[in-house]
Design an enzyme around this catalytic site. Structure first.
Site, PDB file in Angstrom:
ATOM      1  N   LYS A 195       0.862  -1.040  -0.042  1.00  0.00           N
ATOM      2  CA  LYS A 195      -0.086   0.116   0.075  1.00  0.00           C
ATOM      3  C   LYS A 195       0.759   1.085   0.024  1.00  0.00           C
ATOM      4  CE  LYS A 195      -3.354   2.480   2.574  1.00  0.00           C
ATOM      5  NZ  LYS A 195      -4.247   2.059   3.703  1.00  0.00           N
ATOM      6  N   LYS A 248      -2.245  -1.450  -3.872  1.00  0.00           N
ATOM      7  CA  LYS A 248      -3.087  -0.182  -3.819  1.00  0.00           C
ATOM      8  C   LYS A 248      -2.263   0.940  -3.780  1.00  0.00           C
ATOM      9  CE  LYS A 248      -6.092   1.965  -0.248  1.00  0.00           C
ATOM     10  NZ  LYS A 248      -6.506   1.838   1.130  1.00  0.00           N
TER      11      LYS A 248
HETATM   12  C1  PBG Z   1      -7.869   2.918   5.876  1.00  0.00           C
HETATM   13  C2  PBG Z   1      -7.776   3.085   4.345  1.00  0.00           C
HETATM   14  C3  PBG Z   1      -7.651   3.994   3.402  1.00  0.00           C
HETATM   15  C4  PBG Z   1      -8.150   3.528   2.167  1.00  0.00           C
HETATM   16  C5  PBG Z   1      -8.652   2.184   2.337  1.00  0.00           C
HETATM   17  N1  PBG Z   1      -8.361   1.720   3.897  1.00  0.00           N
HETATM   18  C6  PBG Z   1      -7.249   5.262   3.472  1.00  0.00           C
HETATM   19  C7  PBG Z   1      -5.834   5.662   3.605  1.00  0.00           C
HETATM   20  O1  PBG Z   1      -4.905   4.757   3.883  1.00  0.00           O
HETATM   21  O2  PBG Z   1      -5.308   6.693   3.919  1.00  0.00           O
HETATM   22  C8  PBG Z   1      -8.094   4.176   0.916  1.00  0.00           C
HETATM   23  C9  PBG Z   1      -9.444   3.760  -0.105  1.00  0.00           C
HETATM   24  C10 PBG Z   1      -9.878   4.547  -1.255  1.00  0.00           C
HETATM   25  O3  PBG Z   1      -8.863   5.833  -1.412  1.00  0.00           O
HETATM   26  O4  PBG Z   1     -10.657   4.357  -1.944  1.00  0.00           O
HETATM   27  N2  PBG Z   1      -6.478   3.112   6.032  1.00  0.00           N
END
Ligand code: PBG
Length: 324
Positions: A195, A248
């Protein structure tokens, strides 16, 4: 064989021939649709930066689930907006927390729906970071225990799968151990293994009210410049017991999806995130692109890169298009 003996256009002559040799297809059963759950009754709030996506109260979930199931979208991932936030994110593992209520409601009213939960603290901490703080920095090891408690509370409420998205080191092993210890060895972990610290999460942070109140997430999420590190992150999660590896965001990281596909034999998921969705919606609203075709082409590119599972706000729209 070369031109003029070989002519690739022969197989592109009509729709039937093109379908015959199509290498990748989209299937609604491999989409996961994100749902934002909020407190209250009879609530259905539009999210400004994500046209077509809503925050809903628990009593509305059965209807959401039915709509998904009718379209062949059999999986959802839950995000919660808690009533109250605190420094430790304790709402994340509250027995009657917003996500725990949502899981019970869904398993009650739509038992055939696969309910995945996002395991993270950022929606539940008053500072908006994904873990608890010591001296204004997110403390990795202190956070692990809270994450494990959170995953366990989801499993106890009836979740089918947990998906840690916090990017703390060692969380998959900690969560696996907690689940196993309490008889949930059958609950798989879909790890947000890779991520990135991405600006594409902007609209989500509005939707889930989880923007960090100071600093940013670069101290725990990955540097967008790195790709070898993605393999290292994924390897760690495989060794810790992940069942599915997620990348992601998706489109800006297709090379990473492809690398993971080549390198690992676990199922690969990709999260087509809020900003990626919002850009397509915005350009389509302006009439600058054909939104439907760009949606399909984008999701296909994620599939072609090697993702089995796609988490996407387009799940219902794409499923509808596939139905014809
Ligand atoms: C929680 C999380 C996030 C997203 C999914 N789980 C936000 C982040 O990490 O700031 C983002 C999902 C999206 O942008 O559609 N940590």
């Amino acid at each position: 064989m070369v031109f003029p003996e070989y002519r690739p256009r022969r197989m592109r002559k009509n729709a039937a021939l093109r379908a015959l040799i199509r290498e990748n297809r989209l299937d609604a059963s491999q989409f996961i649709y994100p749902l934002f759950v909020m407190p209250g009754k009879n609530k259905r709030e539009a999210i400004g930066s994500m046209p077509g996506v809503y925050r809903v109260s628990v009593d509305q979930l059965a209807r959401e689930a039915r709509e998904c199931l009718e379209l062949g979208v059999n999986s959802v991932i839950l995000f919660g907006l808690p009533e109250k936030k605190d420094a430790m994110g304790s709402g994340a593992h509250a027995k009657n927390g917003i996500v725990q209520q949502a899981i019970r409601e869904l398993k009650n009213k739509a038992p055939e729906m696969t309910v995945v939960t996002d395991v993270c603290l950022c929606e539940y901490t008053d500072h908006g970071h994904c873990g608890c703080l010591i001296n204004k920095a997110v403390d990795n090891d202190a956070t692990l225990e809270i994450l494990a408690k959170t995953a366990l509370s989801h499993a106890e409420a009836g979740a089918d799968m947990v998906a840690p998205s916090d990017m703390m080191d060692g969380r998959v092993a900690e969560i696996r151990a907690a689940l196993d210890e309490h008889g949930h060895e059958g609950i798989p972990i879909m790890s947000y293994a890779v991520k990135y610290a991405s600006a594409f999460y902007g609209p989500f942070r509005d939707a889930a009210d989880c923007a960090p109140q100071f600093g940013d997430r670069r101290g725990y999420q990955m540097d967008p410049a790195n790709s070898r590190e993605a393999l290292r992150e994924a390897t760690l999660d495989v060794d810790e017991g992940a069942d599915i590896l997620m990348v992601k965001p998706a489109v800006a990281y297709l090379d990473i999806i492809s690398k993971l596909r080549d390198e690992f034999d676990l199922p690969i998921a990709a999260y087509h995130v809020s900003g990626e969705y919002a850009m397509i919606k915005a350009a389509a609203e302006k009439g600058w692109i054909d939104g439907e075709r760009v949606m399909e082409e984008t999701l296909l590119s994620i599939r072609r890169a090697g993702a089995d599972i796609i988490v996407t706000y387009f799940a219902k729209d794409m499923a509808r298009l596939l139905r014809g």
